[in-house]
Design an enzyme around this catalytic site. Structure first.
Site, PDB file in Angstrom:
ATOM      1  N   ASP A   1       0.702  -1.230  -0.290  1.00 12.54           N
ATOM      2  CA  ASP A   1       0.100  -0.135   0.054  1.00 12.54           C
ATOM      3  C   ASP A   1       1.203   1.091  -0.047  1.00 12.54           C
ATOM      4  O   ASP A   1       2.270   1.308   0.349  1.00 12.54           O
ATOM      5  CB  ASP A   1      -0.701  -0.465   1.089  1.00 12.54           C
ATOM      6  CG  ASP A   1      -2.190   0.793   0.694  1.00 12.54           C
ATOM      7  OD1 ASP A   1      -2.188   1.611   0.237  1.00 12.54           O
ATOM      8  OD2 ASP A   1      -2.857   0.726   2.061  1.00 12.54           O
TER       9      ASP A   1
ATOM     10  N   ASP B   1      -9.139   3.853  -0.894  1.00 15.78           N
ATOM     11  CA  ASP B   1      -9.832   3.591  -0.241  1.00 15.78           C
ATOM     12  C   ASP B   1     -11.076   4.984  -1.732  1.00 15.78           C
ATOM     13  O   ASP B   1     -11.415   5.520  -0.921  1.00 15.78           O
ATOM     14  CB  ASP B   1      -9.337   5.290   0.528  1.00 15.78           C
ATOM     15  CG  ASP B   1      -8.272   4.519   1.164  1.00 15.78           C
ATOM     16  OD1 ASP B   1      -8.300   3.502   0.655  1.00 15.78           O
ATOM     17  OD2 ASP B   1      -7.083   5.027   1.425  1.00 15.78           O
TER      18      ASP B   1
ATOM     19  N   GLU C   1       3.017   5.187  -3.766  1.00 11.63           N
ATOM     20  CA  GLU C   1       2.548   6.403  -5.403  1.00 11.63           C
ATOM     21  C   GLU C   1       3.946   6.889  -5.205  1.00 11.63           C
ATOM     22  O   GLU C   1       4.853   7.214  -5.719  1.00 11.63           O
ATOM     23  CB  GLU C   1       1.460   7.164  -4.509  1.00 11.63           C
ATOM     24  CG  GLU C   1      -0.269   6.339  -5.051  1.00 11.63           C
ATOM     25  CD  GLU C   1      -0.758   5.847  -3.664  1.00 11.63           C
ATOM     26  OE1 GLU C   1      -0.840   4.725  -3.595  1.00 11.63           O
ATOM     27  OE2 GLU C   1       0.299   6.261  -2.216  1.00 11.63           O
TER      28      GLU C   1
END
Length: 989
Positions: A560, A637, A563
């Site tokens: 996770d 999300d 980015e």
């Protein structure tokens, strides 16, 4: 008034950080659009848009780019030349090397570089350590094949103004390269399909030194006059330099040591009204225009991987991952482009009618789609695909960037997750209750709270005292565990991981060449630089069972925040002037960053134990072209709202057509608390996501599917069992995607490319080659569903066998869809496999016999389908250890046959342990939906012949006539067929 629940340390740390940085605690956690740039706040985006505004508003514009004709040469399928950019009224030029490559696959590639930067003949500001070249290593990460030049490509015409090259497998593709101004017209069969620089928007911002301007003398003038003089001084000849040399957003300033360096190009899809792809965004599958007006966006689509939690719907705003692959489709033609650039990218889309040509053979004008692409840095590097079918595009793209990884079988089952299961006992309790309520699942997940104070590769010794015991309980049921491990490493004392990261010099650097520090869930953190080979090798050592104590053979990983998410960074990510391996700036590689970390983890799992040759499972949030080779993704999300359920379908379809089909959305919505109806409908939809996971925020109420009560428990359990029943068909679809890049779930334009009414439809889809057509209910209190039927074939209801459509293509039918009913149809003419014995996990059904469902077509003549199966775990399938069957129903011969799909002589395959054991797995029954009464009505048995010479036997038949009043088709069941699933056999009717 009180909170829904206590905030975790993780969330408290985040809000605390925001408080520290801003002085204000904001109670809402929804995405704040002002935290992310609009085009006007991005210097290179606003400059390229301004260029487009200027060019398209004048009739006198001539693009300043032209090929120097004497520089051109064509050899072995490649054209090379120099493009000259005229940069001022004096005729000064900049040299831009051009390469146009024609590949054996029929794909073309156009690359433009900058000669001065190639040679290192520029000066960097601020004593920067950054590389001087334009970033040219994206190919190393993204491209895995398909680059062989087409030596049969030939120059068909050349004069002083242009060059025409014919290429492609049948030489029916053409590239007309115009010299002045530079442009390329790509044609198929003599018809223009894609045009480069047709509107004159090509823009390569060349390097130039910064010239300090003298201070403006303060004259005694009015405020308006002074402002005008200042403007003239700052903008000589209309150029706005305000974002050339540094650029601020919020409290962060980008030093931009190379100055302005963006690349931009207009790409026109001639005669195409629909374009698709460039995920990930919310909004329709058929992309909207972006220049304002009714039903349009006013912002370009943005590709800049970012942590955009609780994202908004119907927006071109950037999300977590980027794939710059766009497809255009019309009846009779599909074409596409792949923009190979990992820097921040924006794409504008407009549509316009082509002028009528009285000499053309067509009637009236056609709509063309004009796209304008611009990236902040790097090469201009574009691949062109001329189709002509949607399948051709995904296959050629897959040849370049790779196809989806072949997953372990458990990975396509159901995954149960939340932030966070609070202890190992909590995990074991959920595991027991899923069994108690007869809800199958394969994987349970642990979010960040399982760690010791957010330190990866550790366990909280109070809550997770016995991770091995937890893992063994899961293993006893054939189940798996996934733990989260992110790229930020907590900077704290007495933590060996961060100590090694620093001592081995494996972290991302800041612009000054020192280790970068930022904030994420653990607080002060450093980030592994997964571009660095030594960092990847070190990362792999951390996953060894002896290093990651408490992990087991059934432990897998979730990446996770890759980015990367940096809470105190610009736009919640890393500064663009940070430095990676080789001193490439982060701006050059941003969209690749998540993939490099995903890749490092994938490699680590493959090497954590000598001789353990198993397929890894690694989920990623950030991705780029090529990530499909590594694992799965999800849409991030989302929120427990009906709109997010609805948007999940076009988002997943976009992933599928863009080459990354192993995709899903959080079932139930990550933020918030879905009501029971929404959660139930979401499970029904999720059962048809390629990646099927339920997930929830730490402050959401517990929502394990068995907690809903009746009738919801039974309905959700039914959706889960439907998924598990159809796992053989899902696995077969994954294999097809692995072989040739075919989407796992397919939109109507892909399956029916000539049915124009289906081109904009993105709320229903087909599964693999099964003929299963699903349209989940995504609206509250809706008990019917309108389904578009794209052809003249007969369609049956999956559950009742009712005939719901048999007639004219383009018809919409209304089907009943009460809460307990998922709208799922079977198209006539298909055969698909399933397993009908309910089991608790995929591993517990792996030796079960199969049911084949045969749907008789409208004309009764032909149906076919397929089954692929291997051990679902290892790489032995690469050595021929698999079964790949083709099933065919011949209405004239009255037979159902099974043959090897690839035409292999399966007897010549040396059978390993798994294949030997699988010889005992049989076809249990064949369900024939739409069985004609004249063929089946009086039949009580059929003959089954083993084509390998093992004999023949009888199988009983049970026929049920049609119920015309209810609309149900007749059907027959051939019971206890008994043929080995991997053998050649025939059923004689």
């Amino acid at each position: 008034m009180h909170l829904l629940g206590p905030l975790s340390g993780r969330w408290t740390a985040y809000l605390g950080l925001i408080s520290t940085l801003s002085g204000v605690i904001t109670p809402a956690v929804a995405v704040k659009e002002h935290d992310f740039k609009k085009c006007a706040q991005s210097g290179f985006c606003s400059r390229n848009r301004a260029l487009a505004d200027h060019v398209l508003s004048t009739n006198s514009w001539s693009s300043p780019y032209s090929i120097l004709p004497e520089s051109g040469s064509f050899k072995d399928g490649q054209y090379q030349a120099v493009v000259l950019k005229t940069i001022n009224d004096n005729g000064d030029t900049v040299r831009l090397p051009l390469t146009v490559s024609f590949l054996e696959s029929g794909t073309a590639r156009v690359t433009i570089d900058e000669e001065k930067r190639q040679k290192g003949e520029i000066e960097l500001r601020h004593d920067s350590k950054a590389r001087k070249e334009r970033y040219n290593e994206a190919e190393k990460w993204v491209i895995v094949g398909g680059l062989t030049l087409d030596k049969e490509a030939k120059v068909d015409f050349e004069d002083k103004s242009q060059l025409t090259v014919k290429y492609g497998p049948t030489s029916n593709f053409e590239a007309v390269i115009k010299f002045a101004p530079f442009g390329i017209d790509f044609k198929r069969d003599g018809v223009s399909q894609i045009k480069f620089n047709d509107q004159g928007l090509l823009n390569v911002e060349h390097w130039r030194p910064k010239i300090e301007k003298p201070a403006v003398e303060n004259k005694d003038t009015s405020e308006g006059e002074q402002n005008q003089e200042d403007k003239e001084e700052e903008e000589p000849k209309g150029e706005d330099e305000s974002t050339w040399w540094d650029e601020s957003f919020g409290s962060n300033t980008d030093s931009k040591p190379r100055g302005p360096e963006s690349v931009g190009l207009d790409i026109t899809f001639s005669g195409f009204e629909h374009v698709y792809g460039i995920p990930s965004h919310t909004g329709p599958l058929s992309l909207k225009t972006t220049r304002g007006g009714d039903g349009s966006y006013s912002e370009p689509y943005r590709l800049y991987n970012a942590d955009v939690f609780e994202y908004i719907l119907d927006s071109p705003m950037t999300l977590y991952g980027s794939i710059p692959f766009m497809q255009a489709h019309r009846k009779g033609s599909s074409v596409g482009v792949f923009w190979l650039n990992a820097a921040e990218t924006w794409v504008d889309i407009t549509k316009g009618k082509d002028s009528k040509n009285p000499l053309s053979l067509g009637i009236g004008s056609k709509t063309s789609t004009h796209t304008h692409w611009f990236s902040e840095s790097g090469l201009l590097d574009v691949f062109v695909f001329l189709g002509p079918t949607p399948k051709d595009l995904t296959a050629k793209y897959g040849e370049l960037t790779g196809t989806t990884t072949m997953p372990q079988e458990f990975a396509i089952g159901y995954h149960q997750c939340r932030w966070n299961y609070v202890s190992d006992e909590d995990v074991k309790d959920v595991d027991r209750k899923m069994d108690k309520f007869k809800m199958p699942y394969d994987v349970i997940w642990l979010d960040i709270e399982y760690t010791d104070d957010k330190k990866y590769f550790t366990w909280d010794e109070h809550s997770f005292r016995d991770p091995i015991g937890m893992g063994k309980q899961l293993e006893s049921h054939g189940r798996q565990l996934v733990t989260i491990i992110d790229p930020h490493i907590k900077n704290t004392d007495n933590y060996p991981v961060v100590a090694e990261l620093k001592s081995k010099d494996l972290a991302v650097k800041n612009k000054d060449g020192n280790i970068f520090e930022g904030w994420c869930w653990p607080g002060n953190s450093h980030w592994i630089d997964a571009f660095k080979p030594a960092a990847r090798e070190w990362w792999a050592t951390l996953f060894k069972y002896a290093s990651f104590k408490g992990s087991m053979e059934n432990t897998w990983i979730w990446n996770d925040m890759n980015e990367p998410s940096v809470f105190n960074g610009p736009e919640t990510t890393m500064p663009k002037d940070n430095l990676h391996d080789g001193n490439w700036e982060h701006r050059d590689v941003h969209n690749l960053n998540g993939m490099t970390f995903h890749n490092a983890t994938h490699h680590a799992l493959k090497t954590r134990k000598p001789g353990e040759l198993r397929r890894p499972f690694v989920l990623t949030r950030a991705f780029f072209a090529g990530s499909q080779r590594i694992g799965a993704m999800w849409t991030g999300d989302n929120t427990a709202e009906w709109g997010h359920l609805k948007e999940s379908i076009p988002m997943i379809l976009s992933q599928n057509i863009a080459g990354f089909p192993f995709s899903g959305a959080d079932v139930g919505g990550f933020f918030g608390n879905p009501d029971k109806q929404l959660l139930t409908r979401w499970y029904q939809a999720g059962a048809f996501y390629p990646f099927f996971r339920g997930h929830a925020h730490i402050d959401a109420r517990r929502r394990e599917p068995y907690l809903m009560g009746e009738p919801y428990n039974t309905i959700i359990a039914g959706a889960l069992r439907l998924r598990y029943s159809l796992l053989p068909s899902w696995y077969t679809a994954f294999h097809q995607a692995h072989v040739d890049g075919t989407p796992i779930v397919k939109p109507l334009y892909y399956t029916h490319p000539d049915e124009e009414a289906g081109f904009p439809i993105d709320n229903q889809f087909f599964v693999g080659n099964t003929g299963l057509l699903v349209k989940p209910v995504t609206e509250e209190n809706k008990e019917t569903q309108d389904i578009f039927i794209p052809d003249n074939e007969v369609y049956y209801d999956y559950f009742t066998y009712n005939v719901v459509a048999s007639g004219k293509a383009g018809k919409t039918v209304t089907v009943a869809a009460p809460l307990e009913k998922l709208p799922l149809l079977m198209r006539g003419g298909h055969i698909f496999p399933r397993r009908d014995i309910p089991r608790r996990s995929s591993q517990l059904q792996k030796w079960d016999d199969y049911t084949l469902v045969l749907t008789i077509p409208k004309d009764g003549k032909h149906a076919e389908g397929e089954l692929y199966v291997d051990d679902g775990d290892s790489y032995d399938f690469e050595q021929g250890q698999y079964i790949n069957r083709r099933f065919v129903y011949d209405g004239a011969a009255k037979t159902i046959t099974s043959v090897d799909k690839e035409g292999r002589d399966t007897k010549s395959v040396k059978q390993g342990e798994w294949l030997k054991k699988y010889n005992g797995v049989r076809v249990d029954k064949i369900v024939v939906v739409g069985a004609e009464e004249k063929v089946w009505g009086k039949k009580t048995e059929v003959n089954v012949v083993d084509e390998s010479g093992k004999g023949a036997w009888k199988a009983k038949v049970e026929f049920t006539p049609a119920d015309k009043a209810a609309g149900r088709a007749s059907f027959a069941v051939i019971k206890r067929v008994g043929a080995s699933i991997g053998s050649d056999w025939k059923v004689e009717l």
